[in-house]
Design a protein around this motif. Structure first.
Motif, PDB file in Angstrom:
ATOM      1  N   ALA A  55      -8.992 -56.122 -63.923  1.00  0.00           N
ATOM      2  CA  ALA A  55     -10.375 -55.903 -63.505  1.00  0.00           C
ATOM      3  C   ALA A  55     -10.462 -54.546 -62.823  1.00  0.00           C
ATOM      4  CB  ALA A  55     -10.813 -57.000 -62.551  1.00  0.00           C
ATOM      5  N   VAL A  56     -11.474 -53.771 -63.199  1.00  0.00           N
ATOM      6  CA  VAL A  56     -11.758 -52.496 -62.545  1.00  0.00           C
ATOM      7  C   VAL A  56     -13.251 -52.436 -62.245  1.00  0.00           C
ATOM      8  CG1 VAL A  56      -9.836 -51.275 -63.660  1.00  0.00           C
ATOM      9  CG2 VAL A  56     -12.092 -51.191 -64.676  1.00  0.00           C
ATOM     10  N   THR A  57     -13.603 -51.625 -61.276  1.00  0.00           N
ATOM     11  CA  THR A  57     -15.005 -51.438 -60.904  1.00  0.00           C
ATOM     12  C   THR A  57     -15.479 -50.102 -61.455  1.00  0.00           C
ATOM     13  OG1 THR A  57     -14.680 -52.715 -58.887  1.00  0.00           O
ATOM     14  CG2 THR A  57     -16.619 -51.290 -58.966  1.00  0.00           C
ATOM     15  N   VAL A  58     -16.676 -50.106 -62.043  1.00  0.00           N
ATOM     16  CA  VAL A  58     -17.260 -48.882 -62.583  1.00  0.00           C
ATOM     17  C   VAL A  58     -18.590 -48.641 -61.883  1.00  0.00           C
ATOM     18  CG1 VAL A  58     -18.102 -47.692 -64.638  1.00  0.00           C
ATOM     19  CG2 VAL A  58     -16.184 -49.280 -64.830  1.00  0.00           C
ATOM     20  N   LEU A  76     -10.645 -55.370 -68.611  1.00  0.00           N
ATOM     21  CA  LEU A  76     -10.108 -54.519 -69.674  1.00  0.00           C
ATOM     22  C   LEU A  76      -8.652 -54.872 -69.939  1.00  0.00           C
ATOM     23  CD1 LEU A  76     -11.423 -51.124 -68.292  1.00  0.00           C
ATOM     24  CD2 LEU A  76     -12.364 -52.378 -70.232  1.00  0.00           C
ATOM     25  N   PRO A  77      -8.146 -54.566 -71.130  1.00  0.00           N
ATOM     26  CA  PRO A  77      -6.716 -54.763 -71.373  1.00  0.00           C
ATOM     27  C   PRO A  77      -5.898 -53.761 -70.559  1.00  0.00           C
ATOM     28  CG  PRO A  77      -7.781 -53.798 -73.304  1.00  0.00           C
ATOM     29  CD  PRO A  77      -8.859 -54.098 -72.315  1.00  0.00           C
ATOM     30  N   GLU A  78      -4.707 -54.157 -70.167  1.00  0.00           N
ATOM     31  CA  GLU A  78      -3.837 -53.217 -69.455  1.00  0.00           C
ATOM     32  C   GLU A  78      -3.647 -51.973 -70.311  1.00  0.00           C
ATOM     33  OE1 GLU A  78      -0.181 -55.038 -68.243  1.00  0.00           O
ATOM     34  OE2 GLU A  78      -1.116 -55.940 -66.491  1.00  0.00           O
ATOM     35  N   GLY A  79      -3.588 -50.823 -69.669  1.00  0.00           N
ATOM     36  CA  GLY A  79      -3.443 -49.560 -70.389  1.00  0.00           C
ATOM     37  C   GLY A  79      -4.775 -48.924 -70.737  1.00  0.00           C
ATOM     38  N   ALA A  85     -13.425 -47.994 -69.628  1.00  0.00           N
ATOM     39  CA  ALA A  85     -14.182 -48.668 -68.577  1.00  0.00           C
ATOM     40  C   ALA A  85     -15.654 -48.276 -68.631  1.00  0.00           C
ATOM     41  CB  ALA A  85     -13.590 -48.335 -67.206  1.00  0.00           C
ATOM     42  N   LEU A  86     -15.930 -46.996 -68.859  1.00  0.00           N
ATOM     43  CA  LEU A  86     -17.315 -46.544 -68.966  1.00  0.00           C
ATOM     44  C   LEU A  86     -18.021 -47.216 -70.133  1.00  0.00           C
ATOM     45  CD1 LEU A  86     -19.686 -44.696 -68.218  1.00  0.00           C
ATOM     46  CD2 LEU A  86     -18.653 -42.954 -69.703  1.00  0.00           C
ATOM     47  N   VAL A  87     -17.368 -47.249 -71.285  1.00  0.00           N
ATOM     48  CA  VAL A  87     -17.968 -47.863 -72.468  1.00  0.00           C
ATOM     49  C   VAL A  87     -18.259 -49.347 -72.220  1.00  0.00           C
ATOM     50  CG1 VAL A  87     -17.513 -48.506 -74.878  1.00  0.00           C
ATOM     51  CG2 VAL A  87     -17.011 -46.185 -74.085  1.00  0.00           C
ATOM     52  N   ALA A  88     -17.373 -50.021 -71.476  1.00  0.00           N
ATOM     53  CA  ALA A  88     -17.572 -51.439 -71.175  1.00  0.00           C
ATOM     54  C   ALA A  88     -18.724 -51.652 -70.196  1.00  0.00           C
ATOM     55  CB  ALA A  88     -16.282 -52.038 -70.612  1.00  0.00           C
ATOM     56  N   ALA A  89     -18.977 -50.681 -69.307  1.00  0.00           N
ATOM     57  CA  ALA A  89     -19.973 -50.870 -68.260  1.00  0.00           C
ATOM     58  C   ALA A  89     -21.357 -50.314 -68.596  1.00  0.00           C
ATOM     59  CB  ALA A  89     -19.482 -50.226 -66.963  1.00  0.00           C
ATOM     60  N   ALA A  90     -21.432 -49.273 -69.383  1.00  0.00           N
ATOM     61  CA  ALA A  90     -22.715 -48.599 -69.651  1.00  0.00           C
ATOM     62  C   ALA A  90     -23.402 -49.170 -70.878  1.00  0.00           C
ATOM     63  CB  ALA A  90     -22.476 -47.102 -69.839  1.00  0.00           C
ATOM     64  N   ASP A  91     -24.730 -49.052 -70.872  1.00  0.00           N
ATOM     65  CA  ASP A  91     -25.501 -49.498 -72.035  1.00  0.00           C
ATOM     66  C   ASP A  91     -25.399 -48.512 -73.189  1.00  0.00           C
ATOM     67  OD1 ASP A  91     -26.448 -51.781 -70.709  1.00  0.00           O
ATOM     68  OD2 ASP A  91     -28.119 -50.671 -69.821  1.00  0.00           O
ATOM     69  N   ASP A  92     -25.291 -47.222 -72.865  1.00  0.00           N
ATOM     70  CA  ASP A  92     -25.290 -46.177 -73.888  1.00  0.00           C
ATOM     71  C   ASP A  92     -24.403 -45.022 -73.423  1.00  0.00           C
ATOM     72  OD1 ASP A  92     -26.072 -44.593 -76.125  1.00  0.00           O
ATOM     73  OD2 ASP A  92     -27.688 -43.693 -74.958  1.00  0.00           O
ATOM     74  N   GLU A 138      -5.392 -43.200 -67.505  1.00  0.00           N
ATOM     75  CA  GLU A 138      -5.072 -44.631 -67.556  1.00  0.00           C
ATOM     76  C   GLU A 138      -5.331 -45.274 -66.196  1.00  0.00           C
ATOM     77  OE1 GLU A 138      -1.173 -47.266 -68.533  1.00  0.00           O
ATOM     78  OE2 GLU A 138      -1.607 -45.603 -69.916  1.00  0.00           O
ATOM     79  N   LEU A 139      -5.936 -46.453 -66.235  1.00  0.00           N
ATOM     80  CA  LEU A 139      -6.310 -47.155 -65.010  1.00  0.00           C
ATOM     81  C   LEU A 139      -5.325 -48.264 -64.668  1.00  0.00           C
ATOM     82  CD1 LEU A 139     -10.119 -47.550 -65.754  1.00  0.00           C
ATOM     83  CD2 LEU A 139      -8.999 -45.802 -64.352  1.00  0.00           C
ATOM     84  N   ALA A 140      -5.398 -48.717 -63.423  1.00  0.00           N
ATOM     85  CA  ALA A 140      -4.618 -49.859 -62.954  1.00  0.00           C
ATOM     86  C   ALA A 140      -5.602 -50.898 -62.403  1.00  0.00           C
ATOM     87  CB  ALA A 140      -3.641 -49.424 -61.867  1.00  0.00           C
ATOM     88  N   ALA A 141      -5.141 -52.120 -62.300  1.00  0.00           N
ATOM     89  CA  ALA A 141      -5.982 -53.193 -61.771  1.00  0.00           C
ATOM     90  C   ALA A 141      -6.509 -52.807 -60.390  1.00  0.00           C
ATOM     91  CB  ALA A 141      -5.185 -54.490 -61.689  1.00  0.00           C
ATOM     92  N   GLY A 142      -7.793 -53.046 -60.168  1.00  0.00           N
ATOM     93  CA  GLY A 142      -8.410 -52.769 -58.880  1.00  0.00           C
ATOM     94  C   GLY A 142      -8.954 -51.369 -58.719  1.00  0.00           C
ATOM     95  N   ASP A 143      -8.716 -50.480 -59.681  1.00  0.00           N
ATOM     96  CA  ASP A 143      -9.231 -49.111 -59.581  1.00  0.00           C
ATOM     97  C   ASP A 143     -10.759 -49.114 -59.564  1.00  0.00           C
ATOM     98  OD1 ASP A 143      -6.777 -47.865 -59.480  1.00  0.00           O
ATOM     99  OD2 ASP A 143      -6.780 -47.212 -61.574  1.00  0.00           O
ATOM    100  N   VAL A 144     -11.315 -48.089 -58.922  1.00  0.00           N
ATOM    101  CA  VAL A 144     -12.757 -47.867 -58.910  1.00  0.00           C
ATOM    102  C   VAL A 144     -13.008 -46.534 -59.604  1.00  0.00           C
ATOM    103  CG1 VAL A 144     -14.811 -47.513 -57.485  1.00  0.00           C
ATOM    104  CG2 VAL A 144     -13.042 -49.149 -56.756  1.00  0.00           C
ATOM    105  N   VAL A 145     -13.735 -46.583 -60.711  1.00  0.00           N
ATOM    106  CA  VAL A 145     -14.081 -45.379 -61.469  1.00  0.00           C
ATOM    107  C   VAL A 145     -15.537 -45.061 -61.167  1.00  0.00           C
ATOM    108  CG1 VAL A 145     -14.216 -44.307 -63.740  1.00  0.00           C
ATOM    109  CG2 VAL A 145     -12.494 -46.071 -63.308  1.00  0.00           C
ATOM    110  N   THR A 146     -15.792 -43.857 -60.661  1.00  0.00           N
ATOM    111  CA  THR A 146     -17.147 -43.451 -60.326  1.00  0.00           C
ATOM    112  C   THR A 146     -17.557 -42.303 -61.238  1.00  0.00           C
ATOM    113  OG1 THR A 146     -16.768 -44.057 -58.016  1.00  0.00           O
ATOM    114  CG2 THR A 146     -18.673 -42.646 -58.479  1.00  0.00           C
TER     115      THR A 146
END
Length: 155
Positions: A55-58, A76-79, A85-92, A138-146
């Motif tokens: 799980a990551v926060t966007v 998201l899958p590991e790796g 993450a952006l594609v998973a969170a944004a509408d467009d 590459e992200l890790a669990a718990g990361d926050v992407v802004t």
């Protein structure tokens, strides 16, 4: 039974056996390999469950472009990368591949250049500006992407 009929039956039996063996080999090859030993259809869900996720926060902050700030938690899958993450969170997401990785031109209808030549999207991971493209980060669990929309780039 005559020797000629016996020979013909043997030939036909071998021909049918050979055709059946070829059909089996083609079927196995088309399915991607040899049949599983000791497995059945019950193994498929177990294999899918074994793929680790995180799980990551966007956060998408478009306030500098007169938009809103939104926060989403995505699985998201590991790796996975900051771009995933952006594609998973944004509408467009409007992005294109470049020699450096994916270049994000627009998010949810707000694009680079909409508020002047120096406006566009930047991103941070855990409060630190990224030094690589989003598709390479590459992200890790718990990361926050802004994702920040800026109207003037300053270092």
């Amino acid at each position: 039974m005559s020797e000629k009929n016996l020979s013909r039956r043997t030939f036909v039996a071998r021909l049918v056996g050979g055709v059946a063996a070829c059909a089996l080999a083609l079927t196995v090859a088309a399915c991607g390999g040899a049949p599983a030993v000791g497995g059945g259809s019950d193994d498929a869900p177990a294999a899918q469950e074994q793929q680790a996720t995180m799980a990551v926060t966007v956060e998408i902050d478009a306030t500098a472009g007169e938009g809103e700030k939104t926060t989403s938690e995505v699985e998201l899958p590991e790796g996975a990368t900051a771009y995933d993450a952006l594609v998973a969170a944004a509408d467009d997401v409007n992005a294109s591949d470049s020699e450096y990785g994916m270049y994000v031109q627009g998010i949810n209808g707000l694009a680079g250049g909409d508020f002047g030549d120096m406006s566009g999207w930047m991103f941070e991971v855990n409060g630190e500006m990224a030094e690589v493209a989003a598709s390479e980060c590459e992200l890790a669990a718990g990361d926050v992407v802004t994702w920040l929309y800026v109207t003037e780039f300053t270092e």
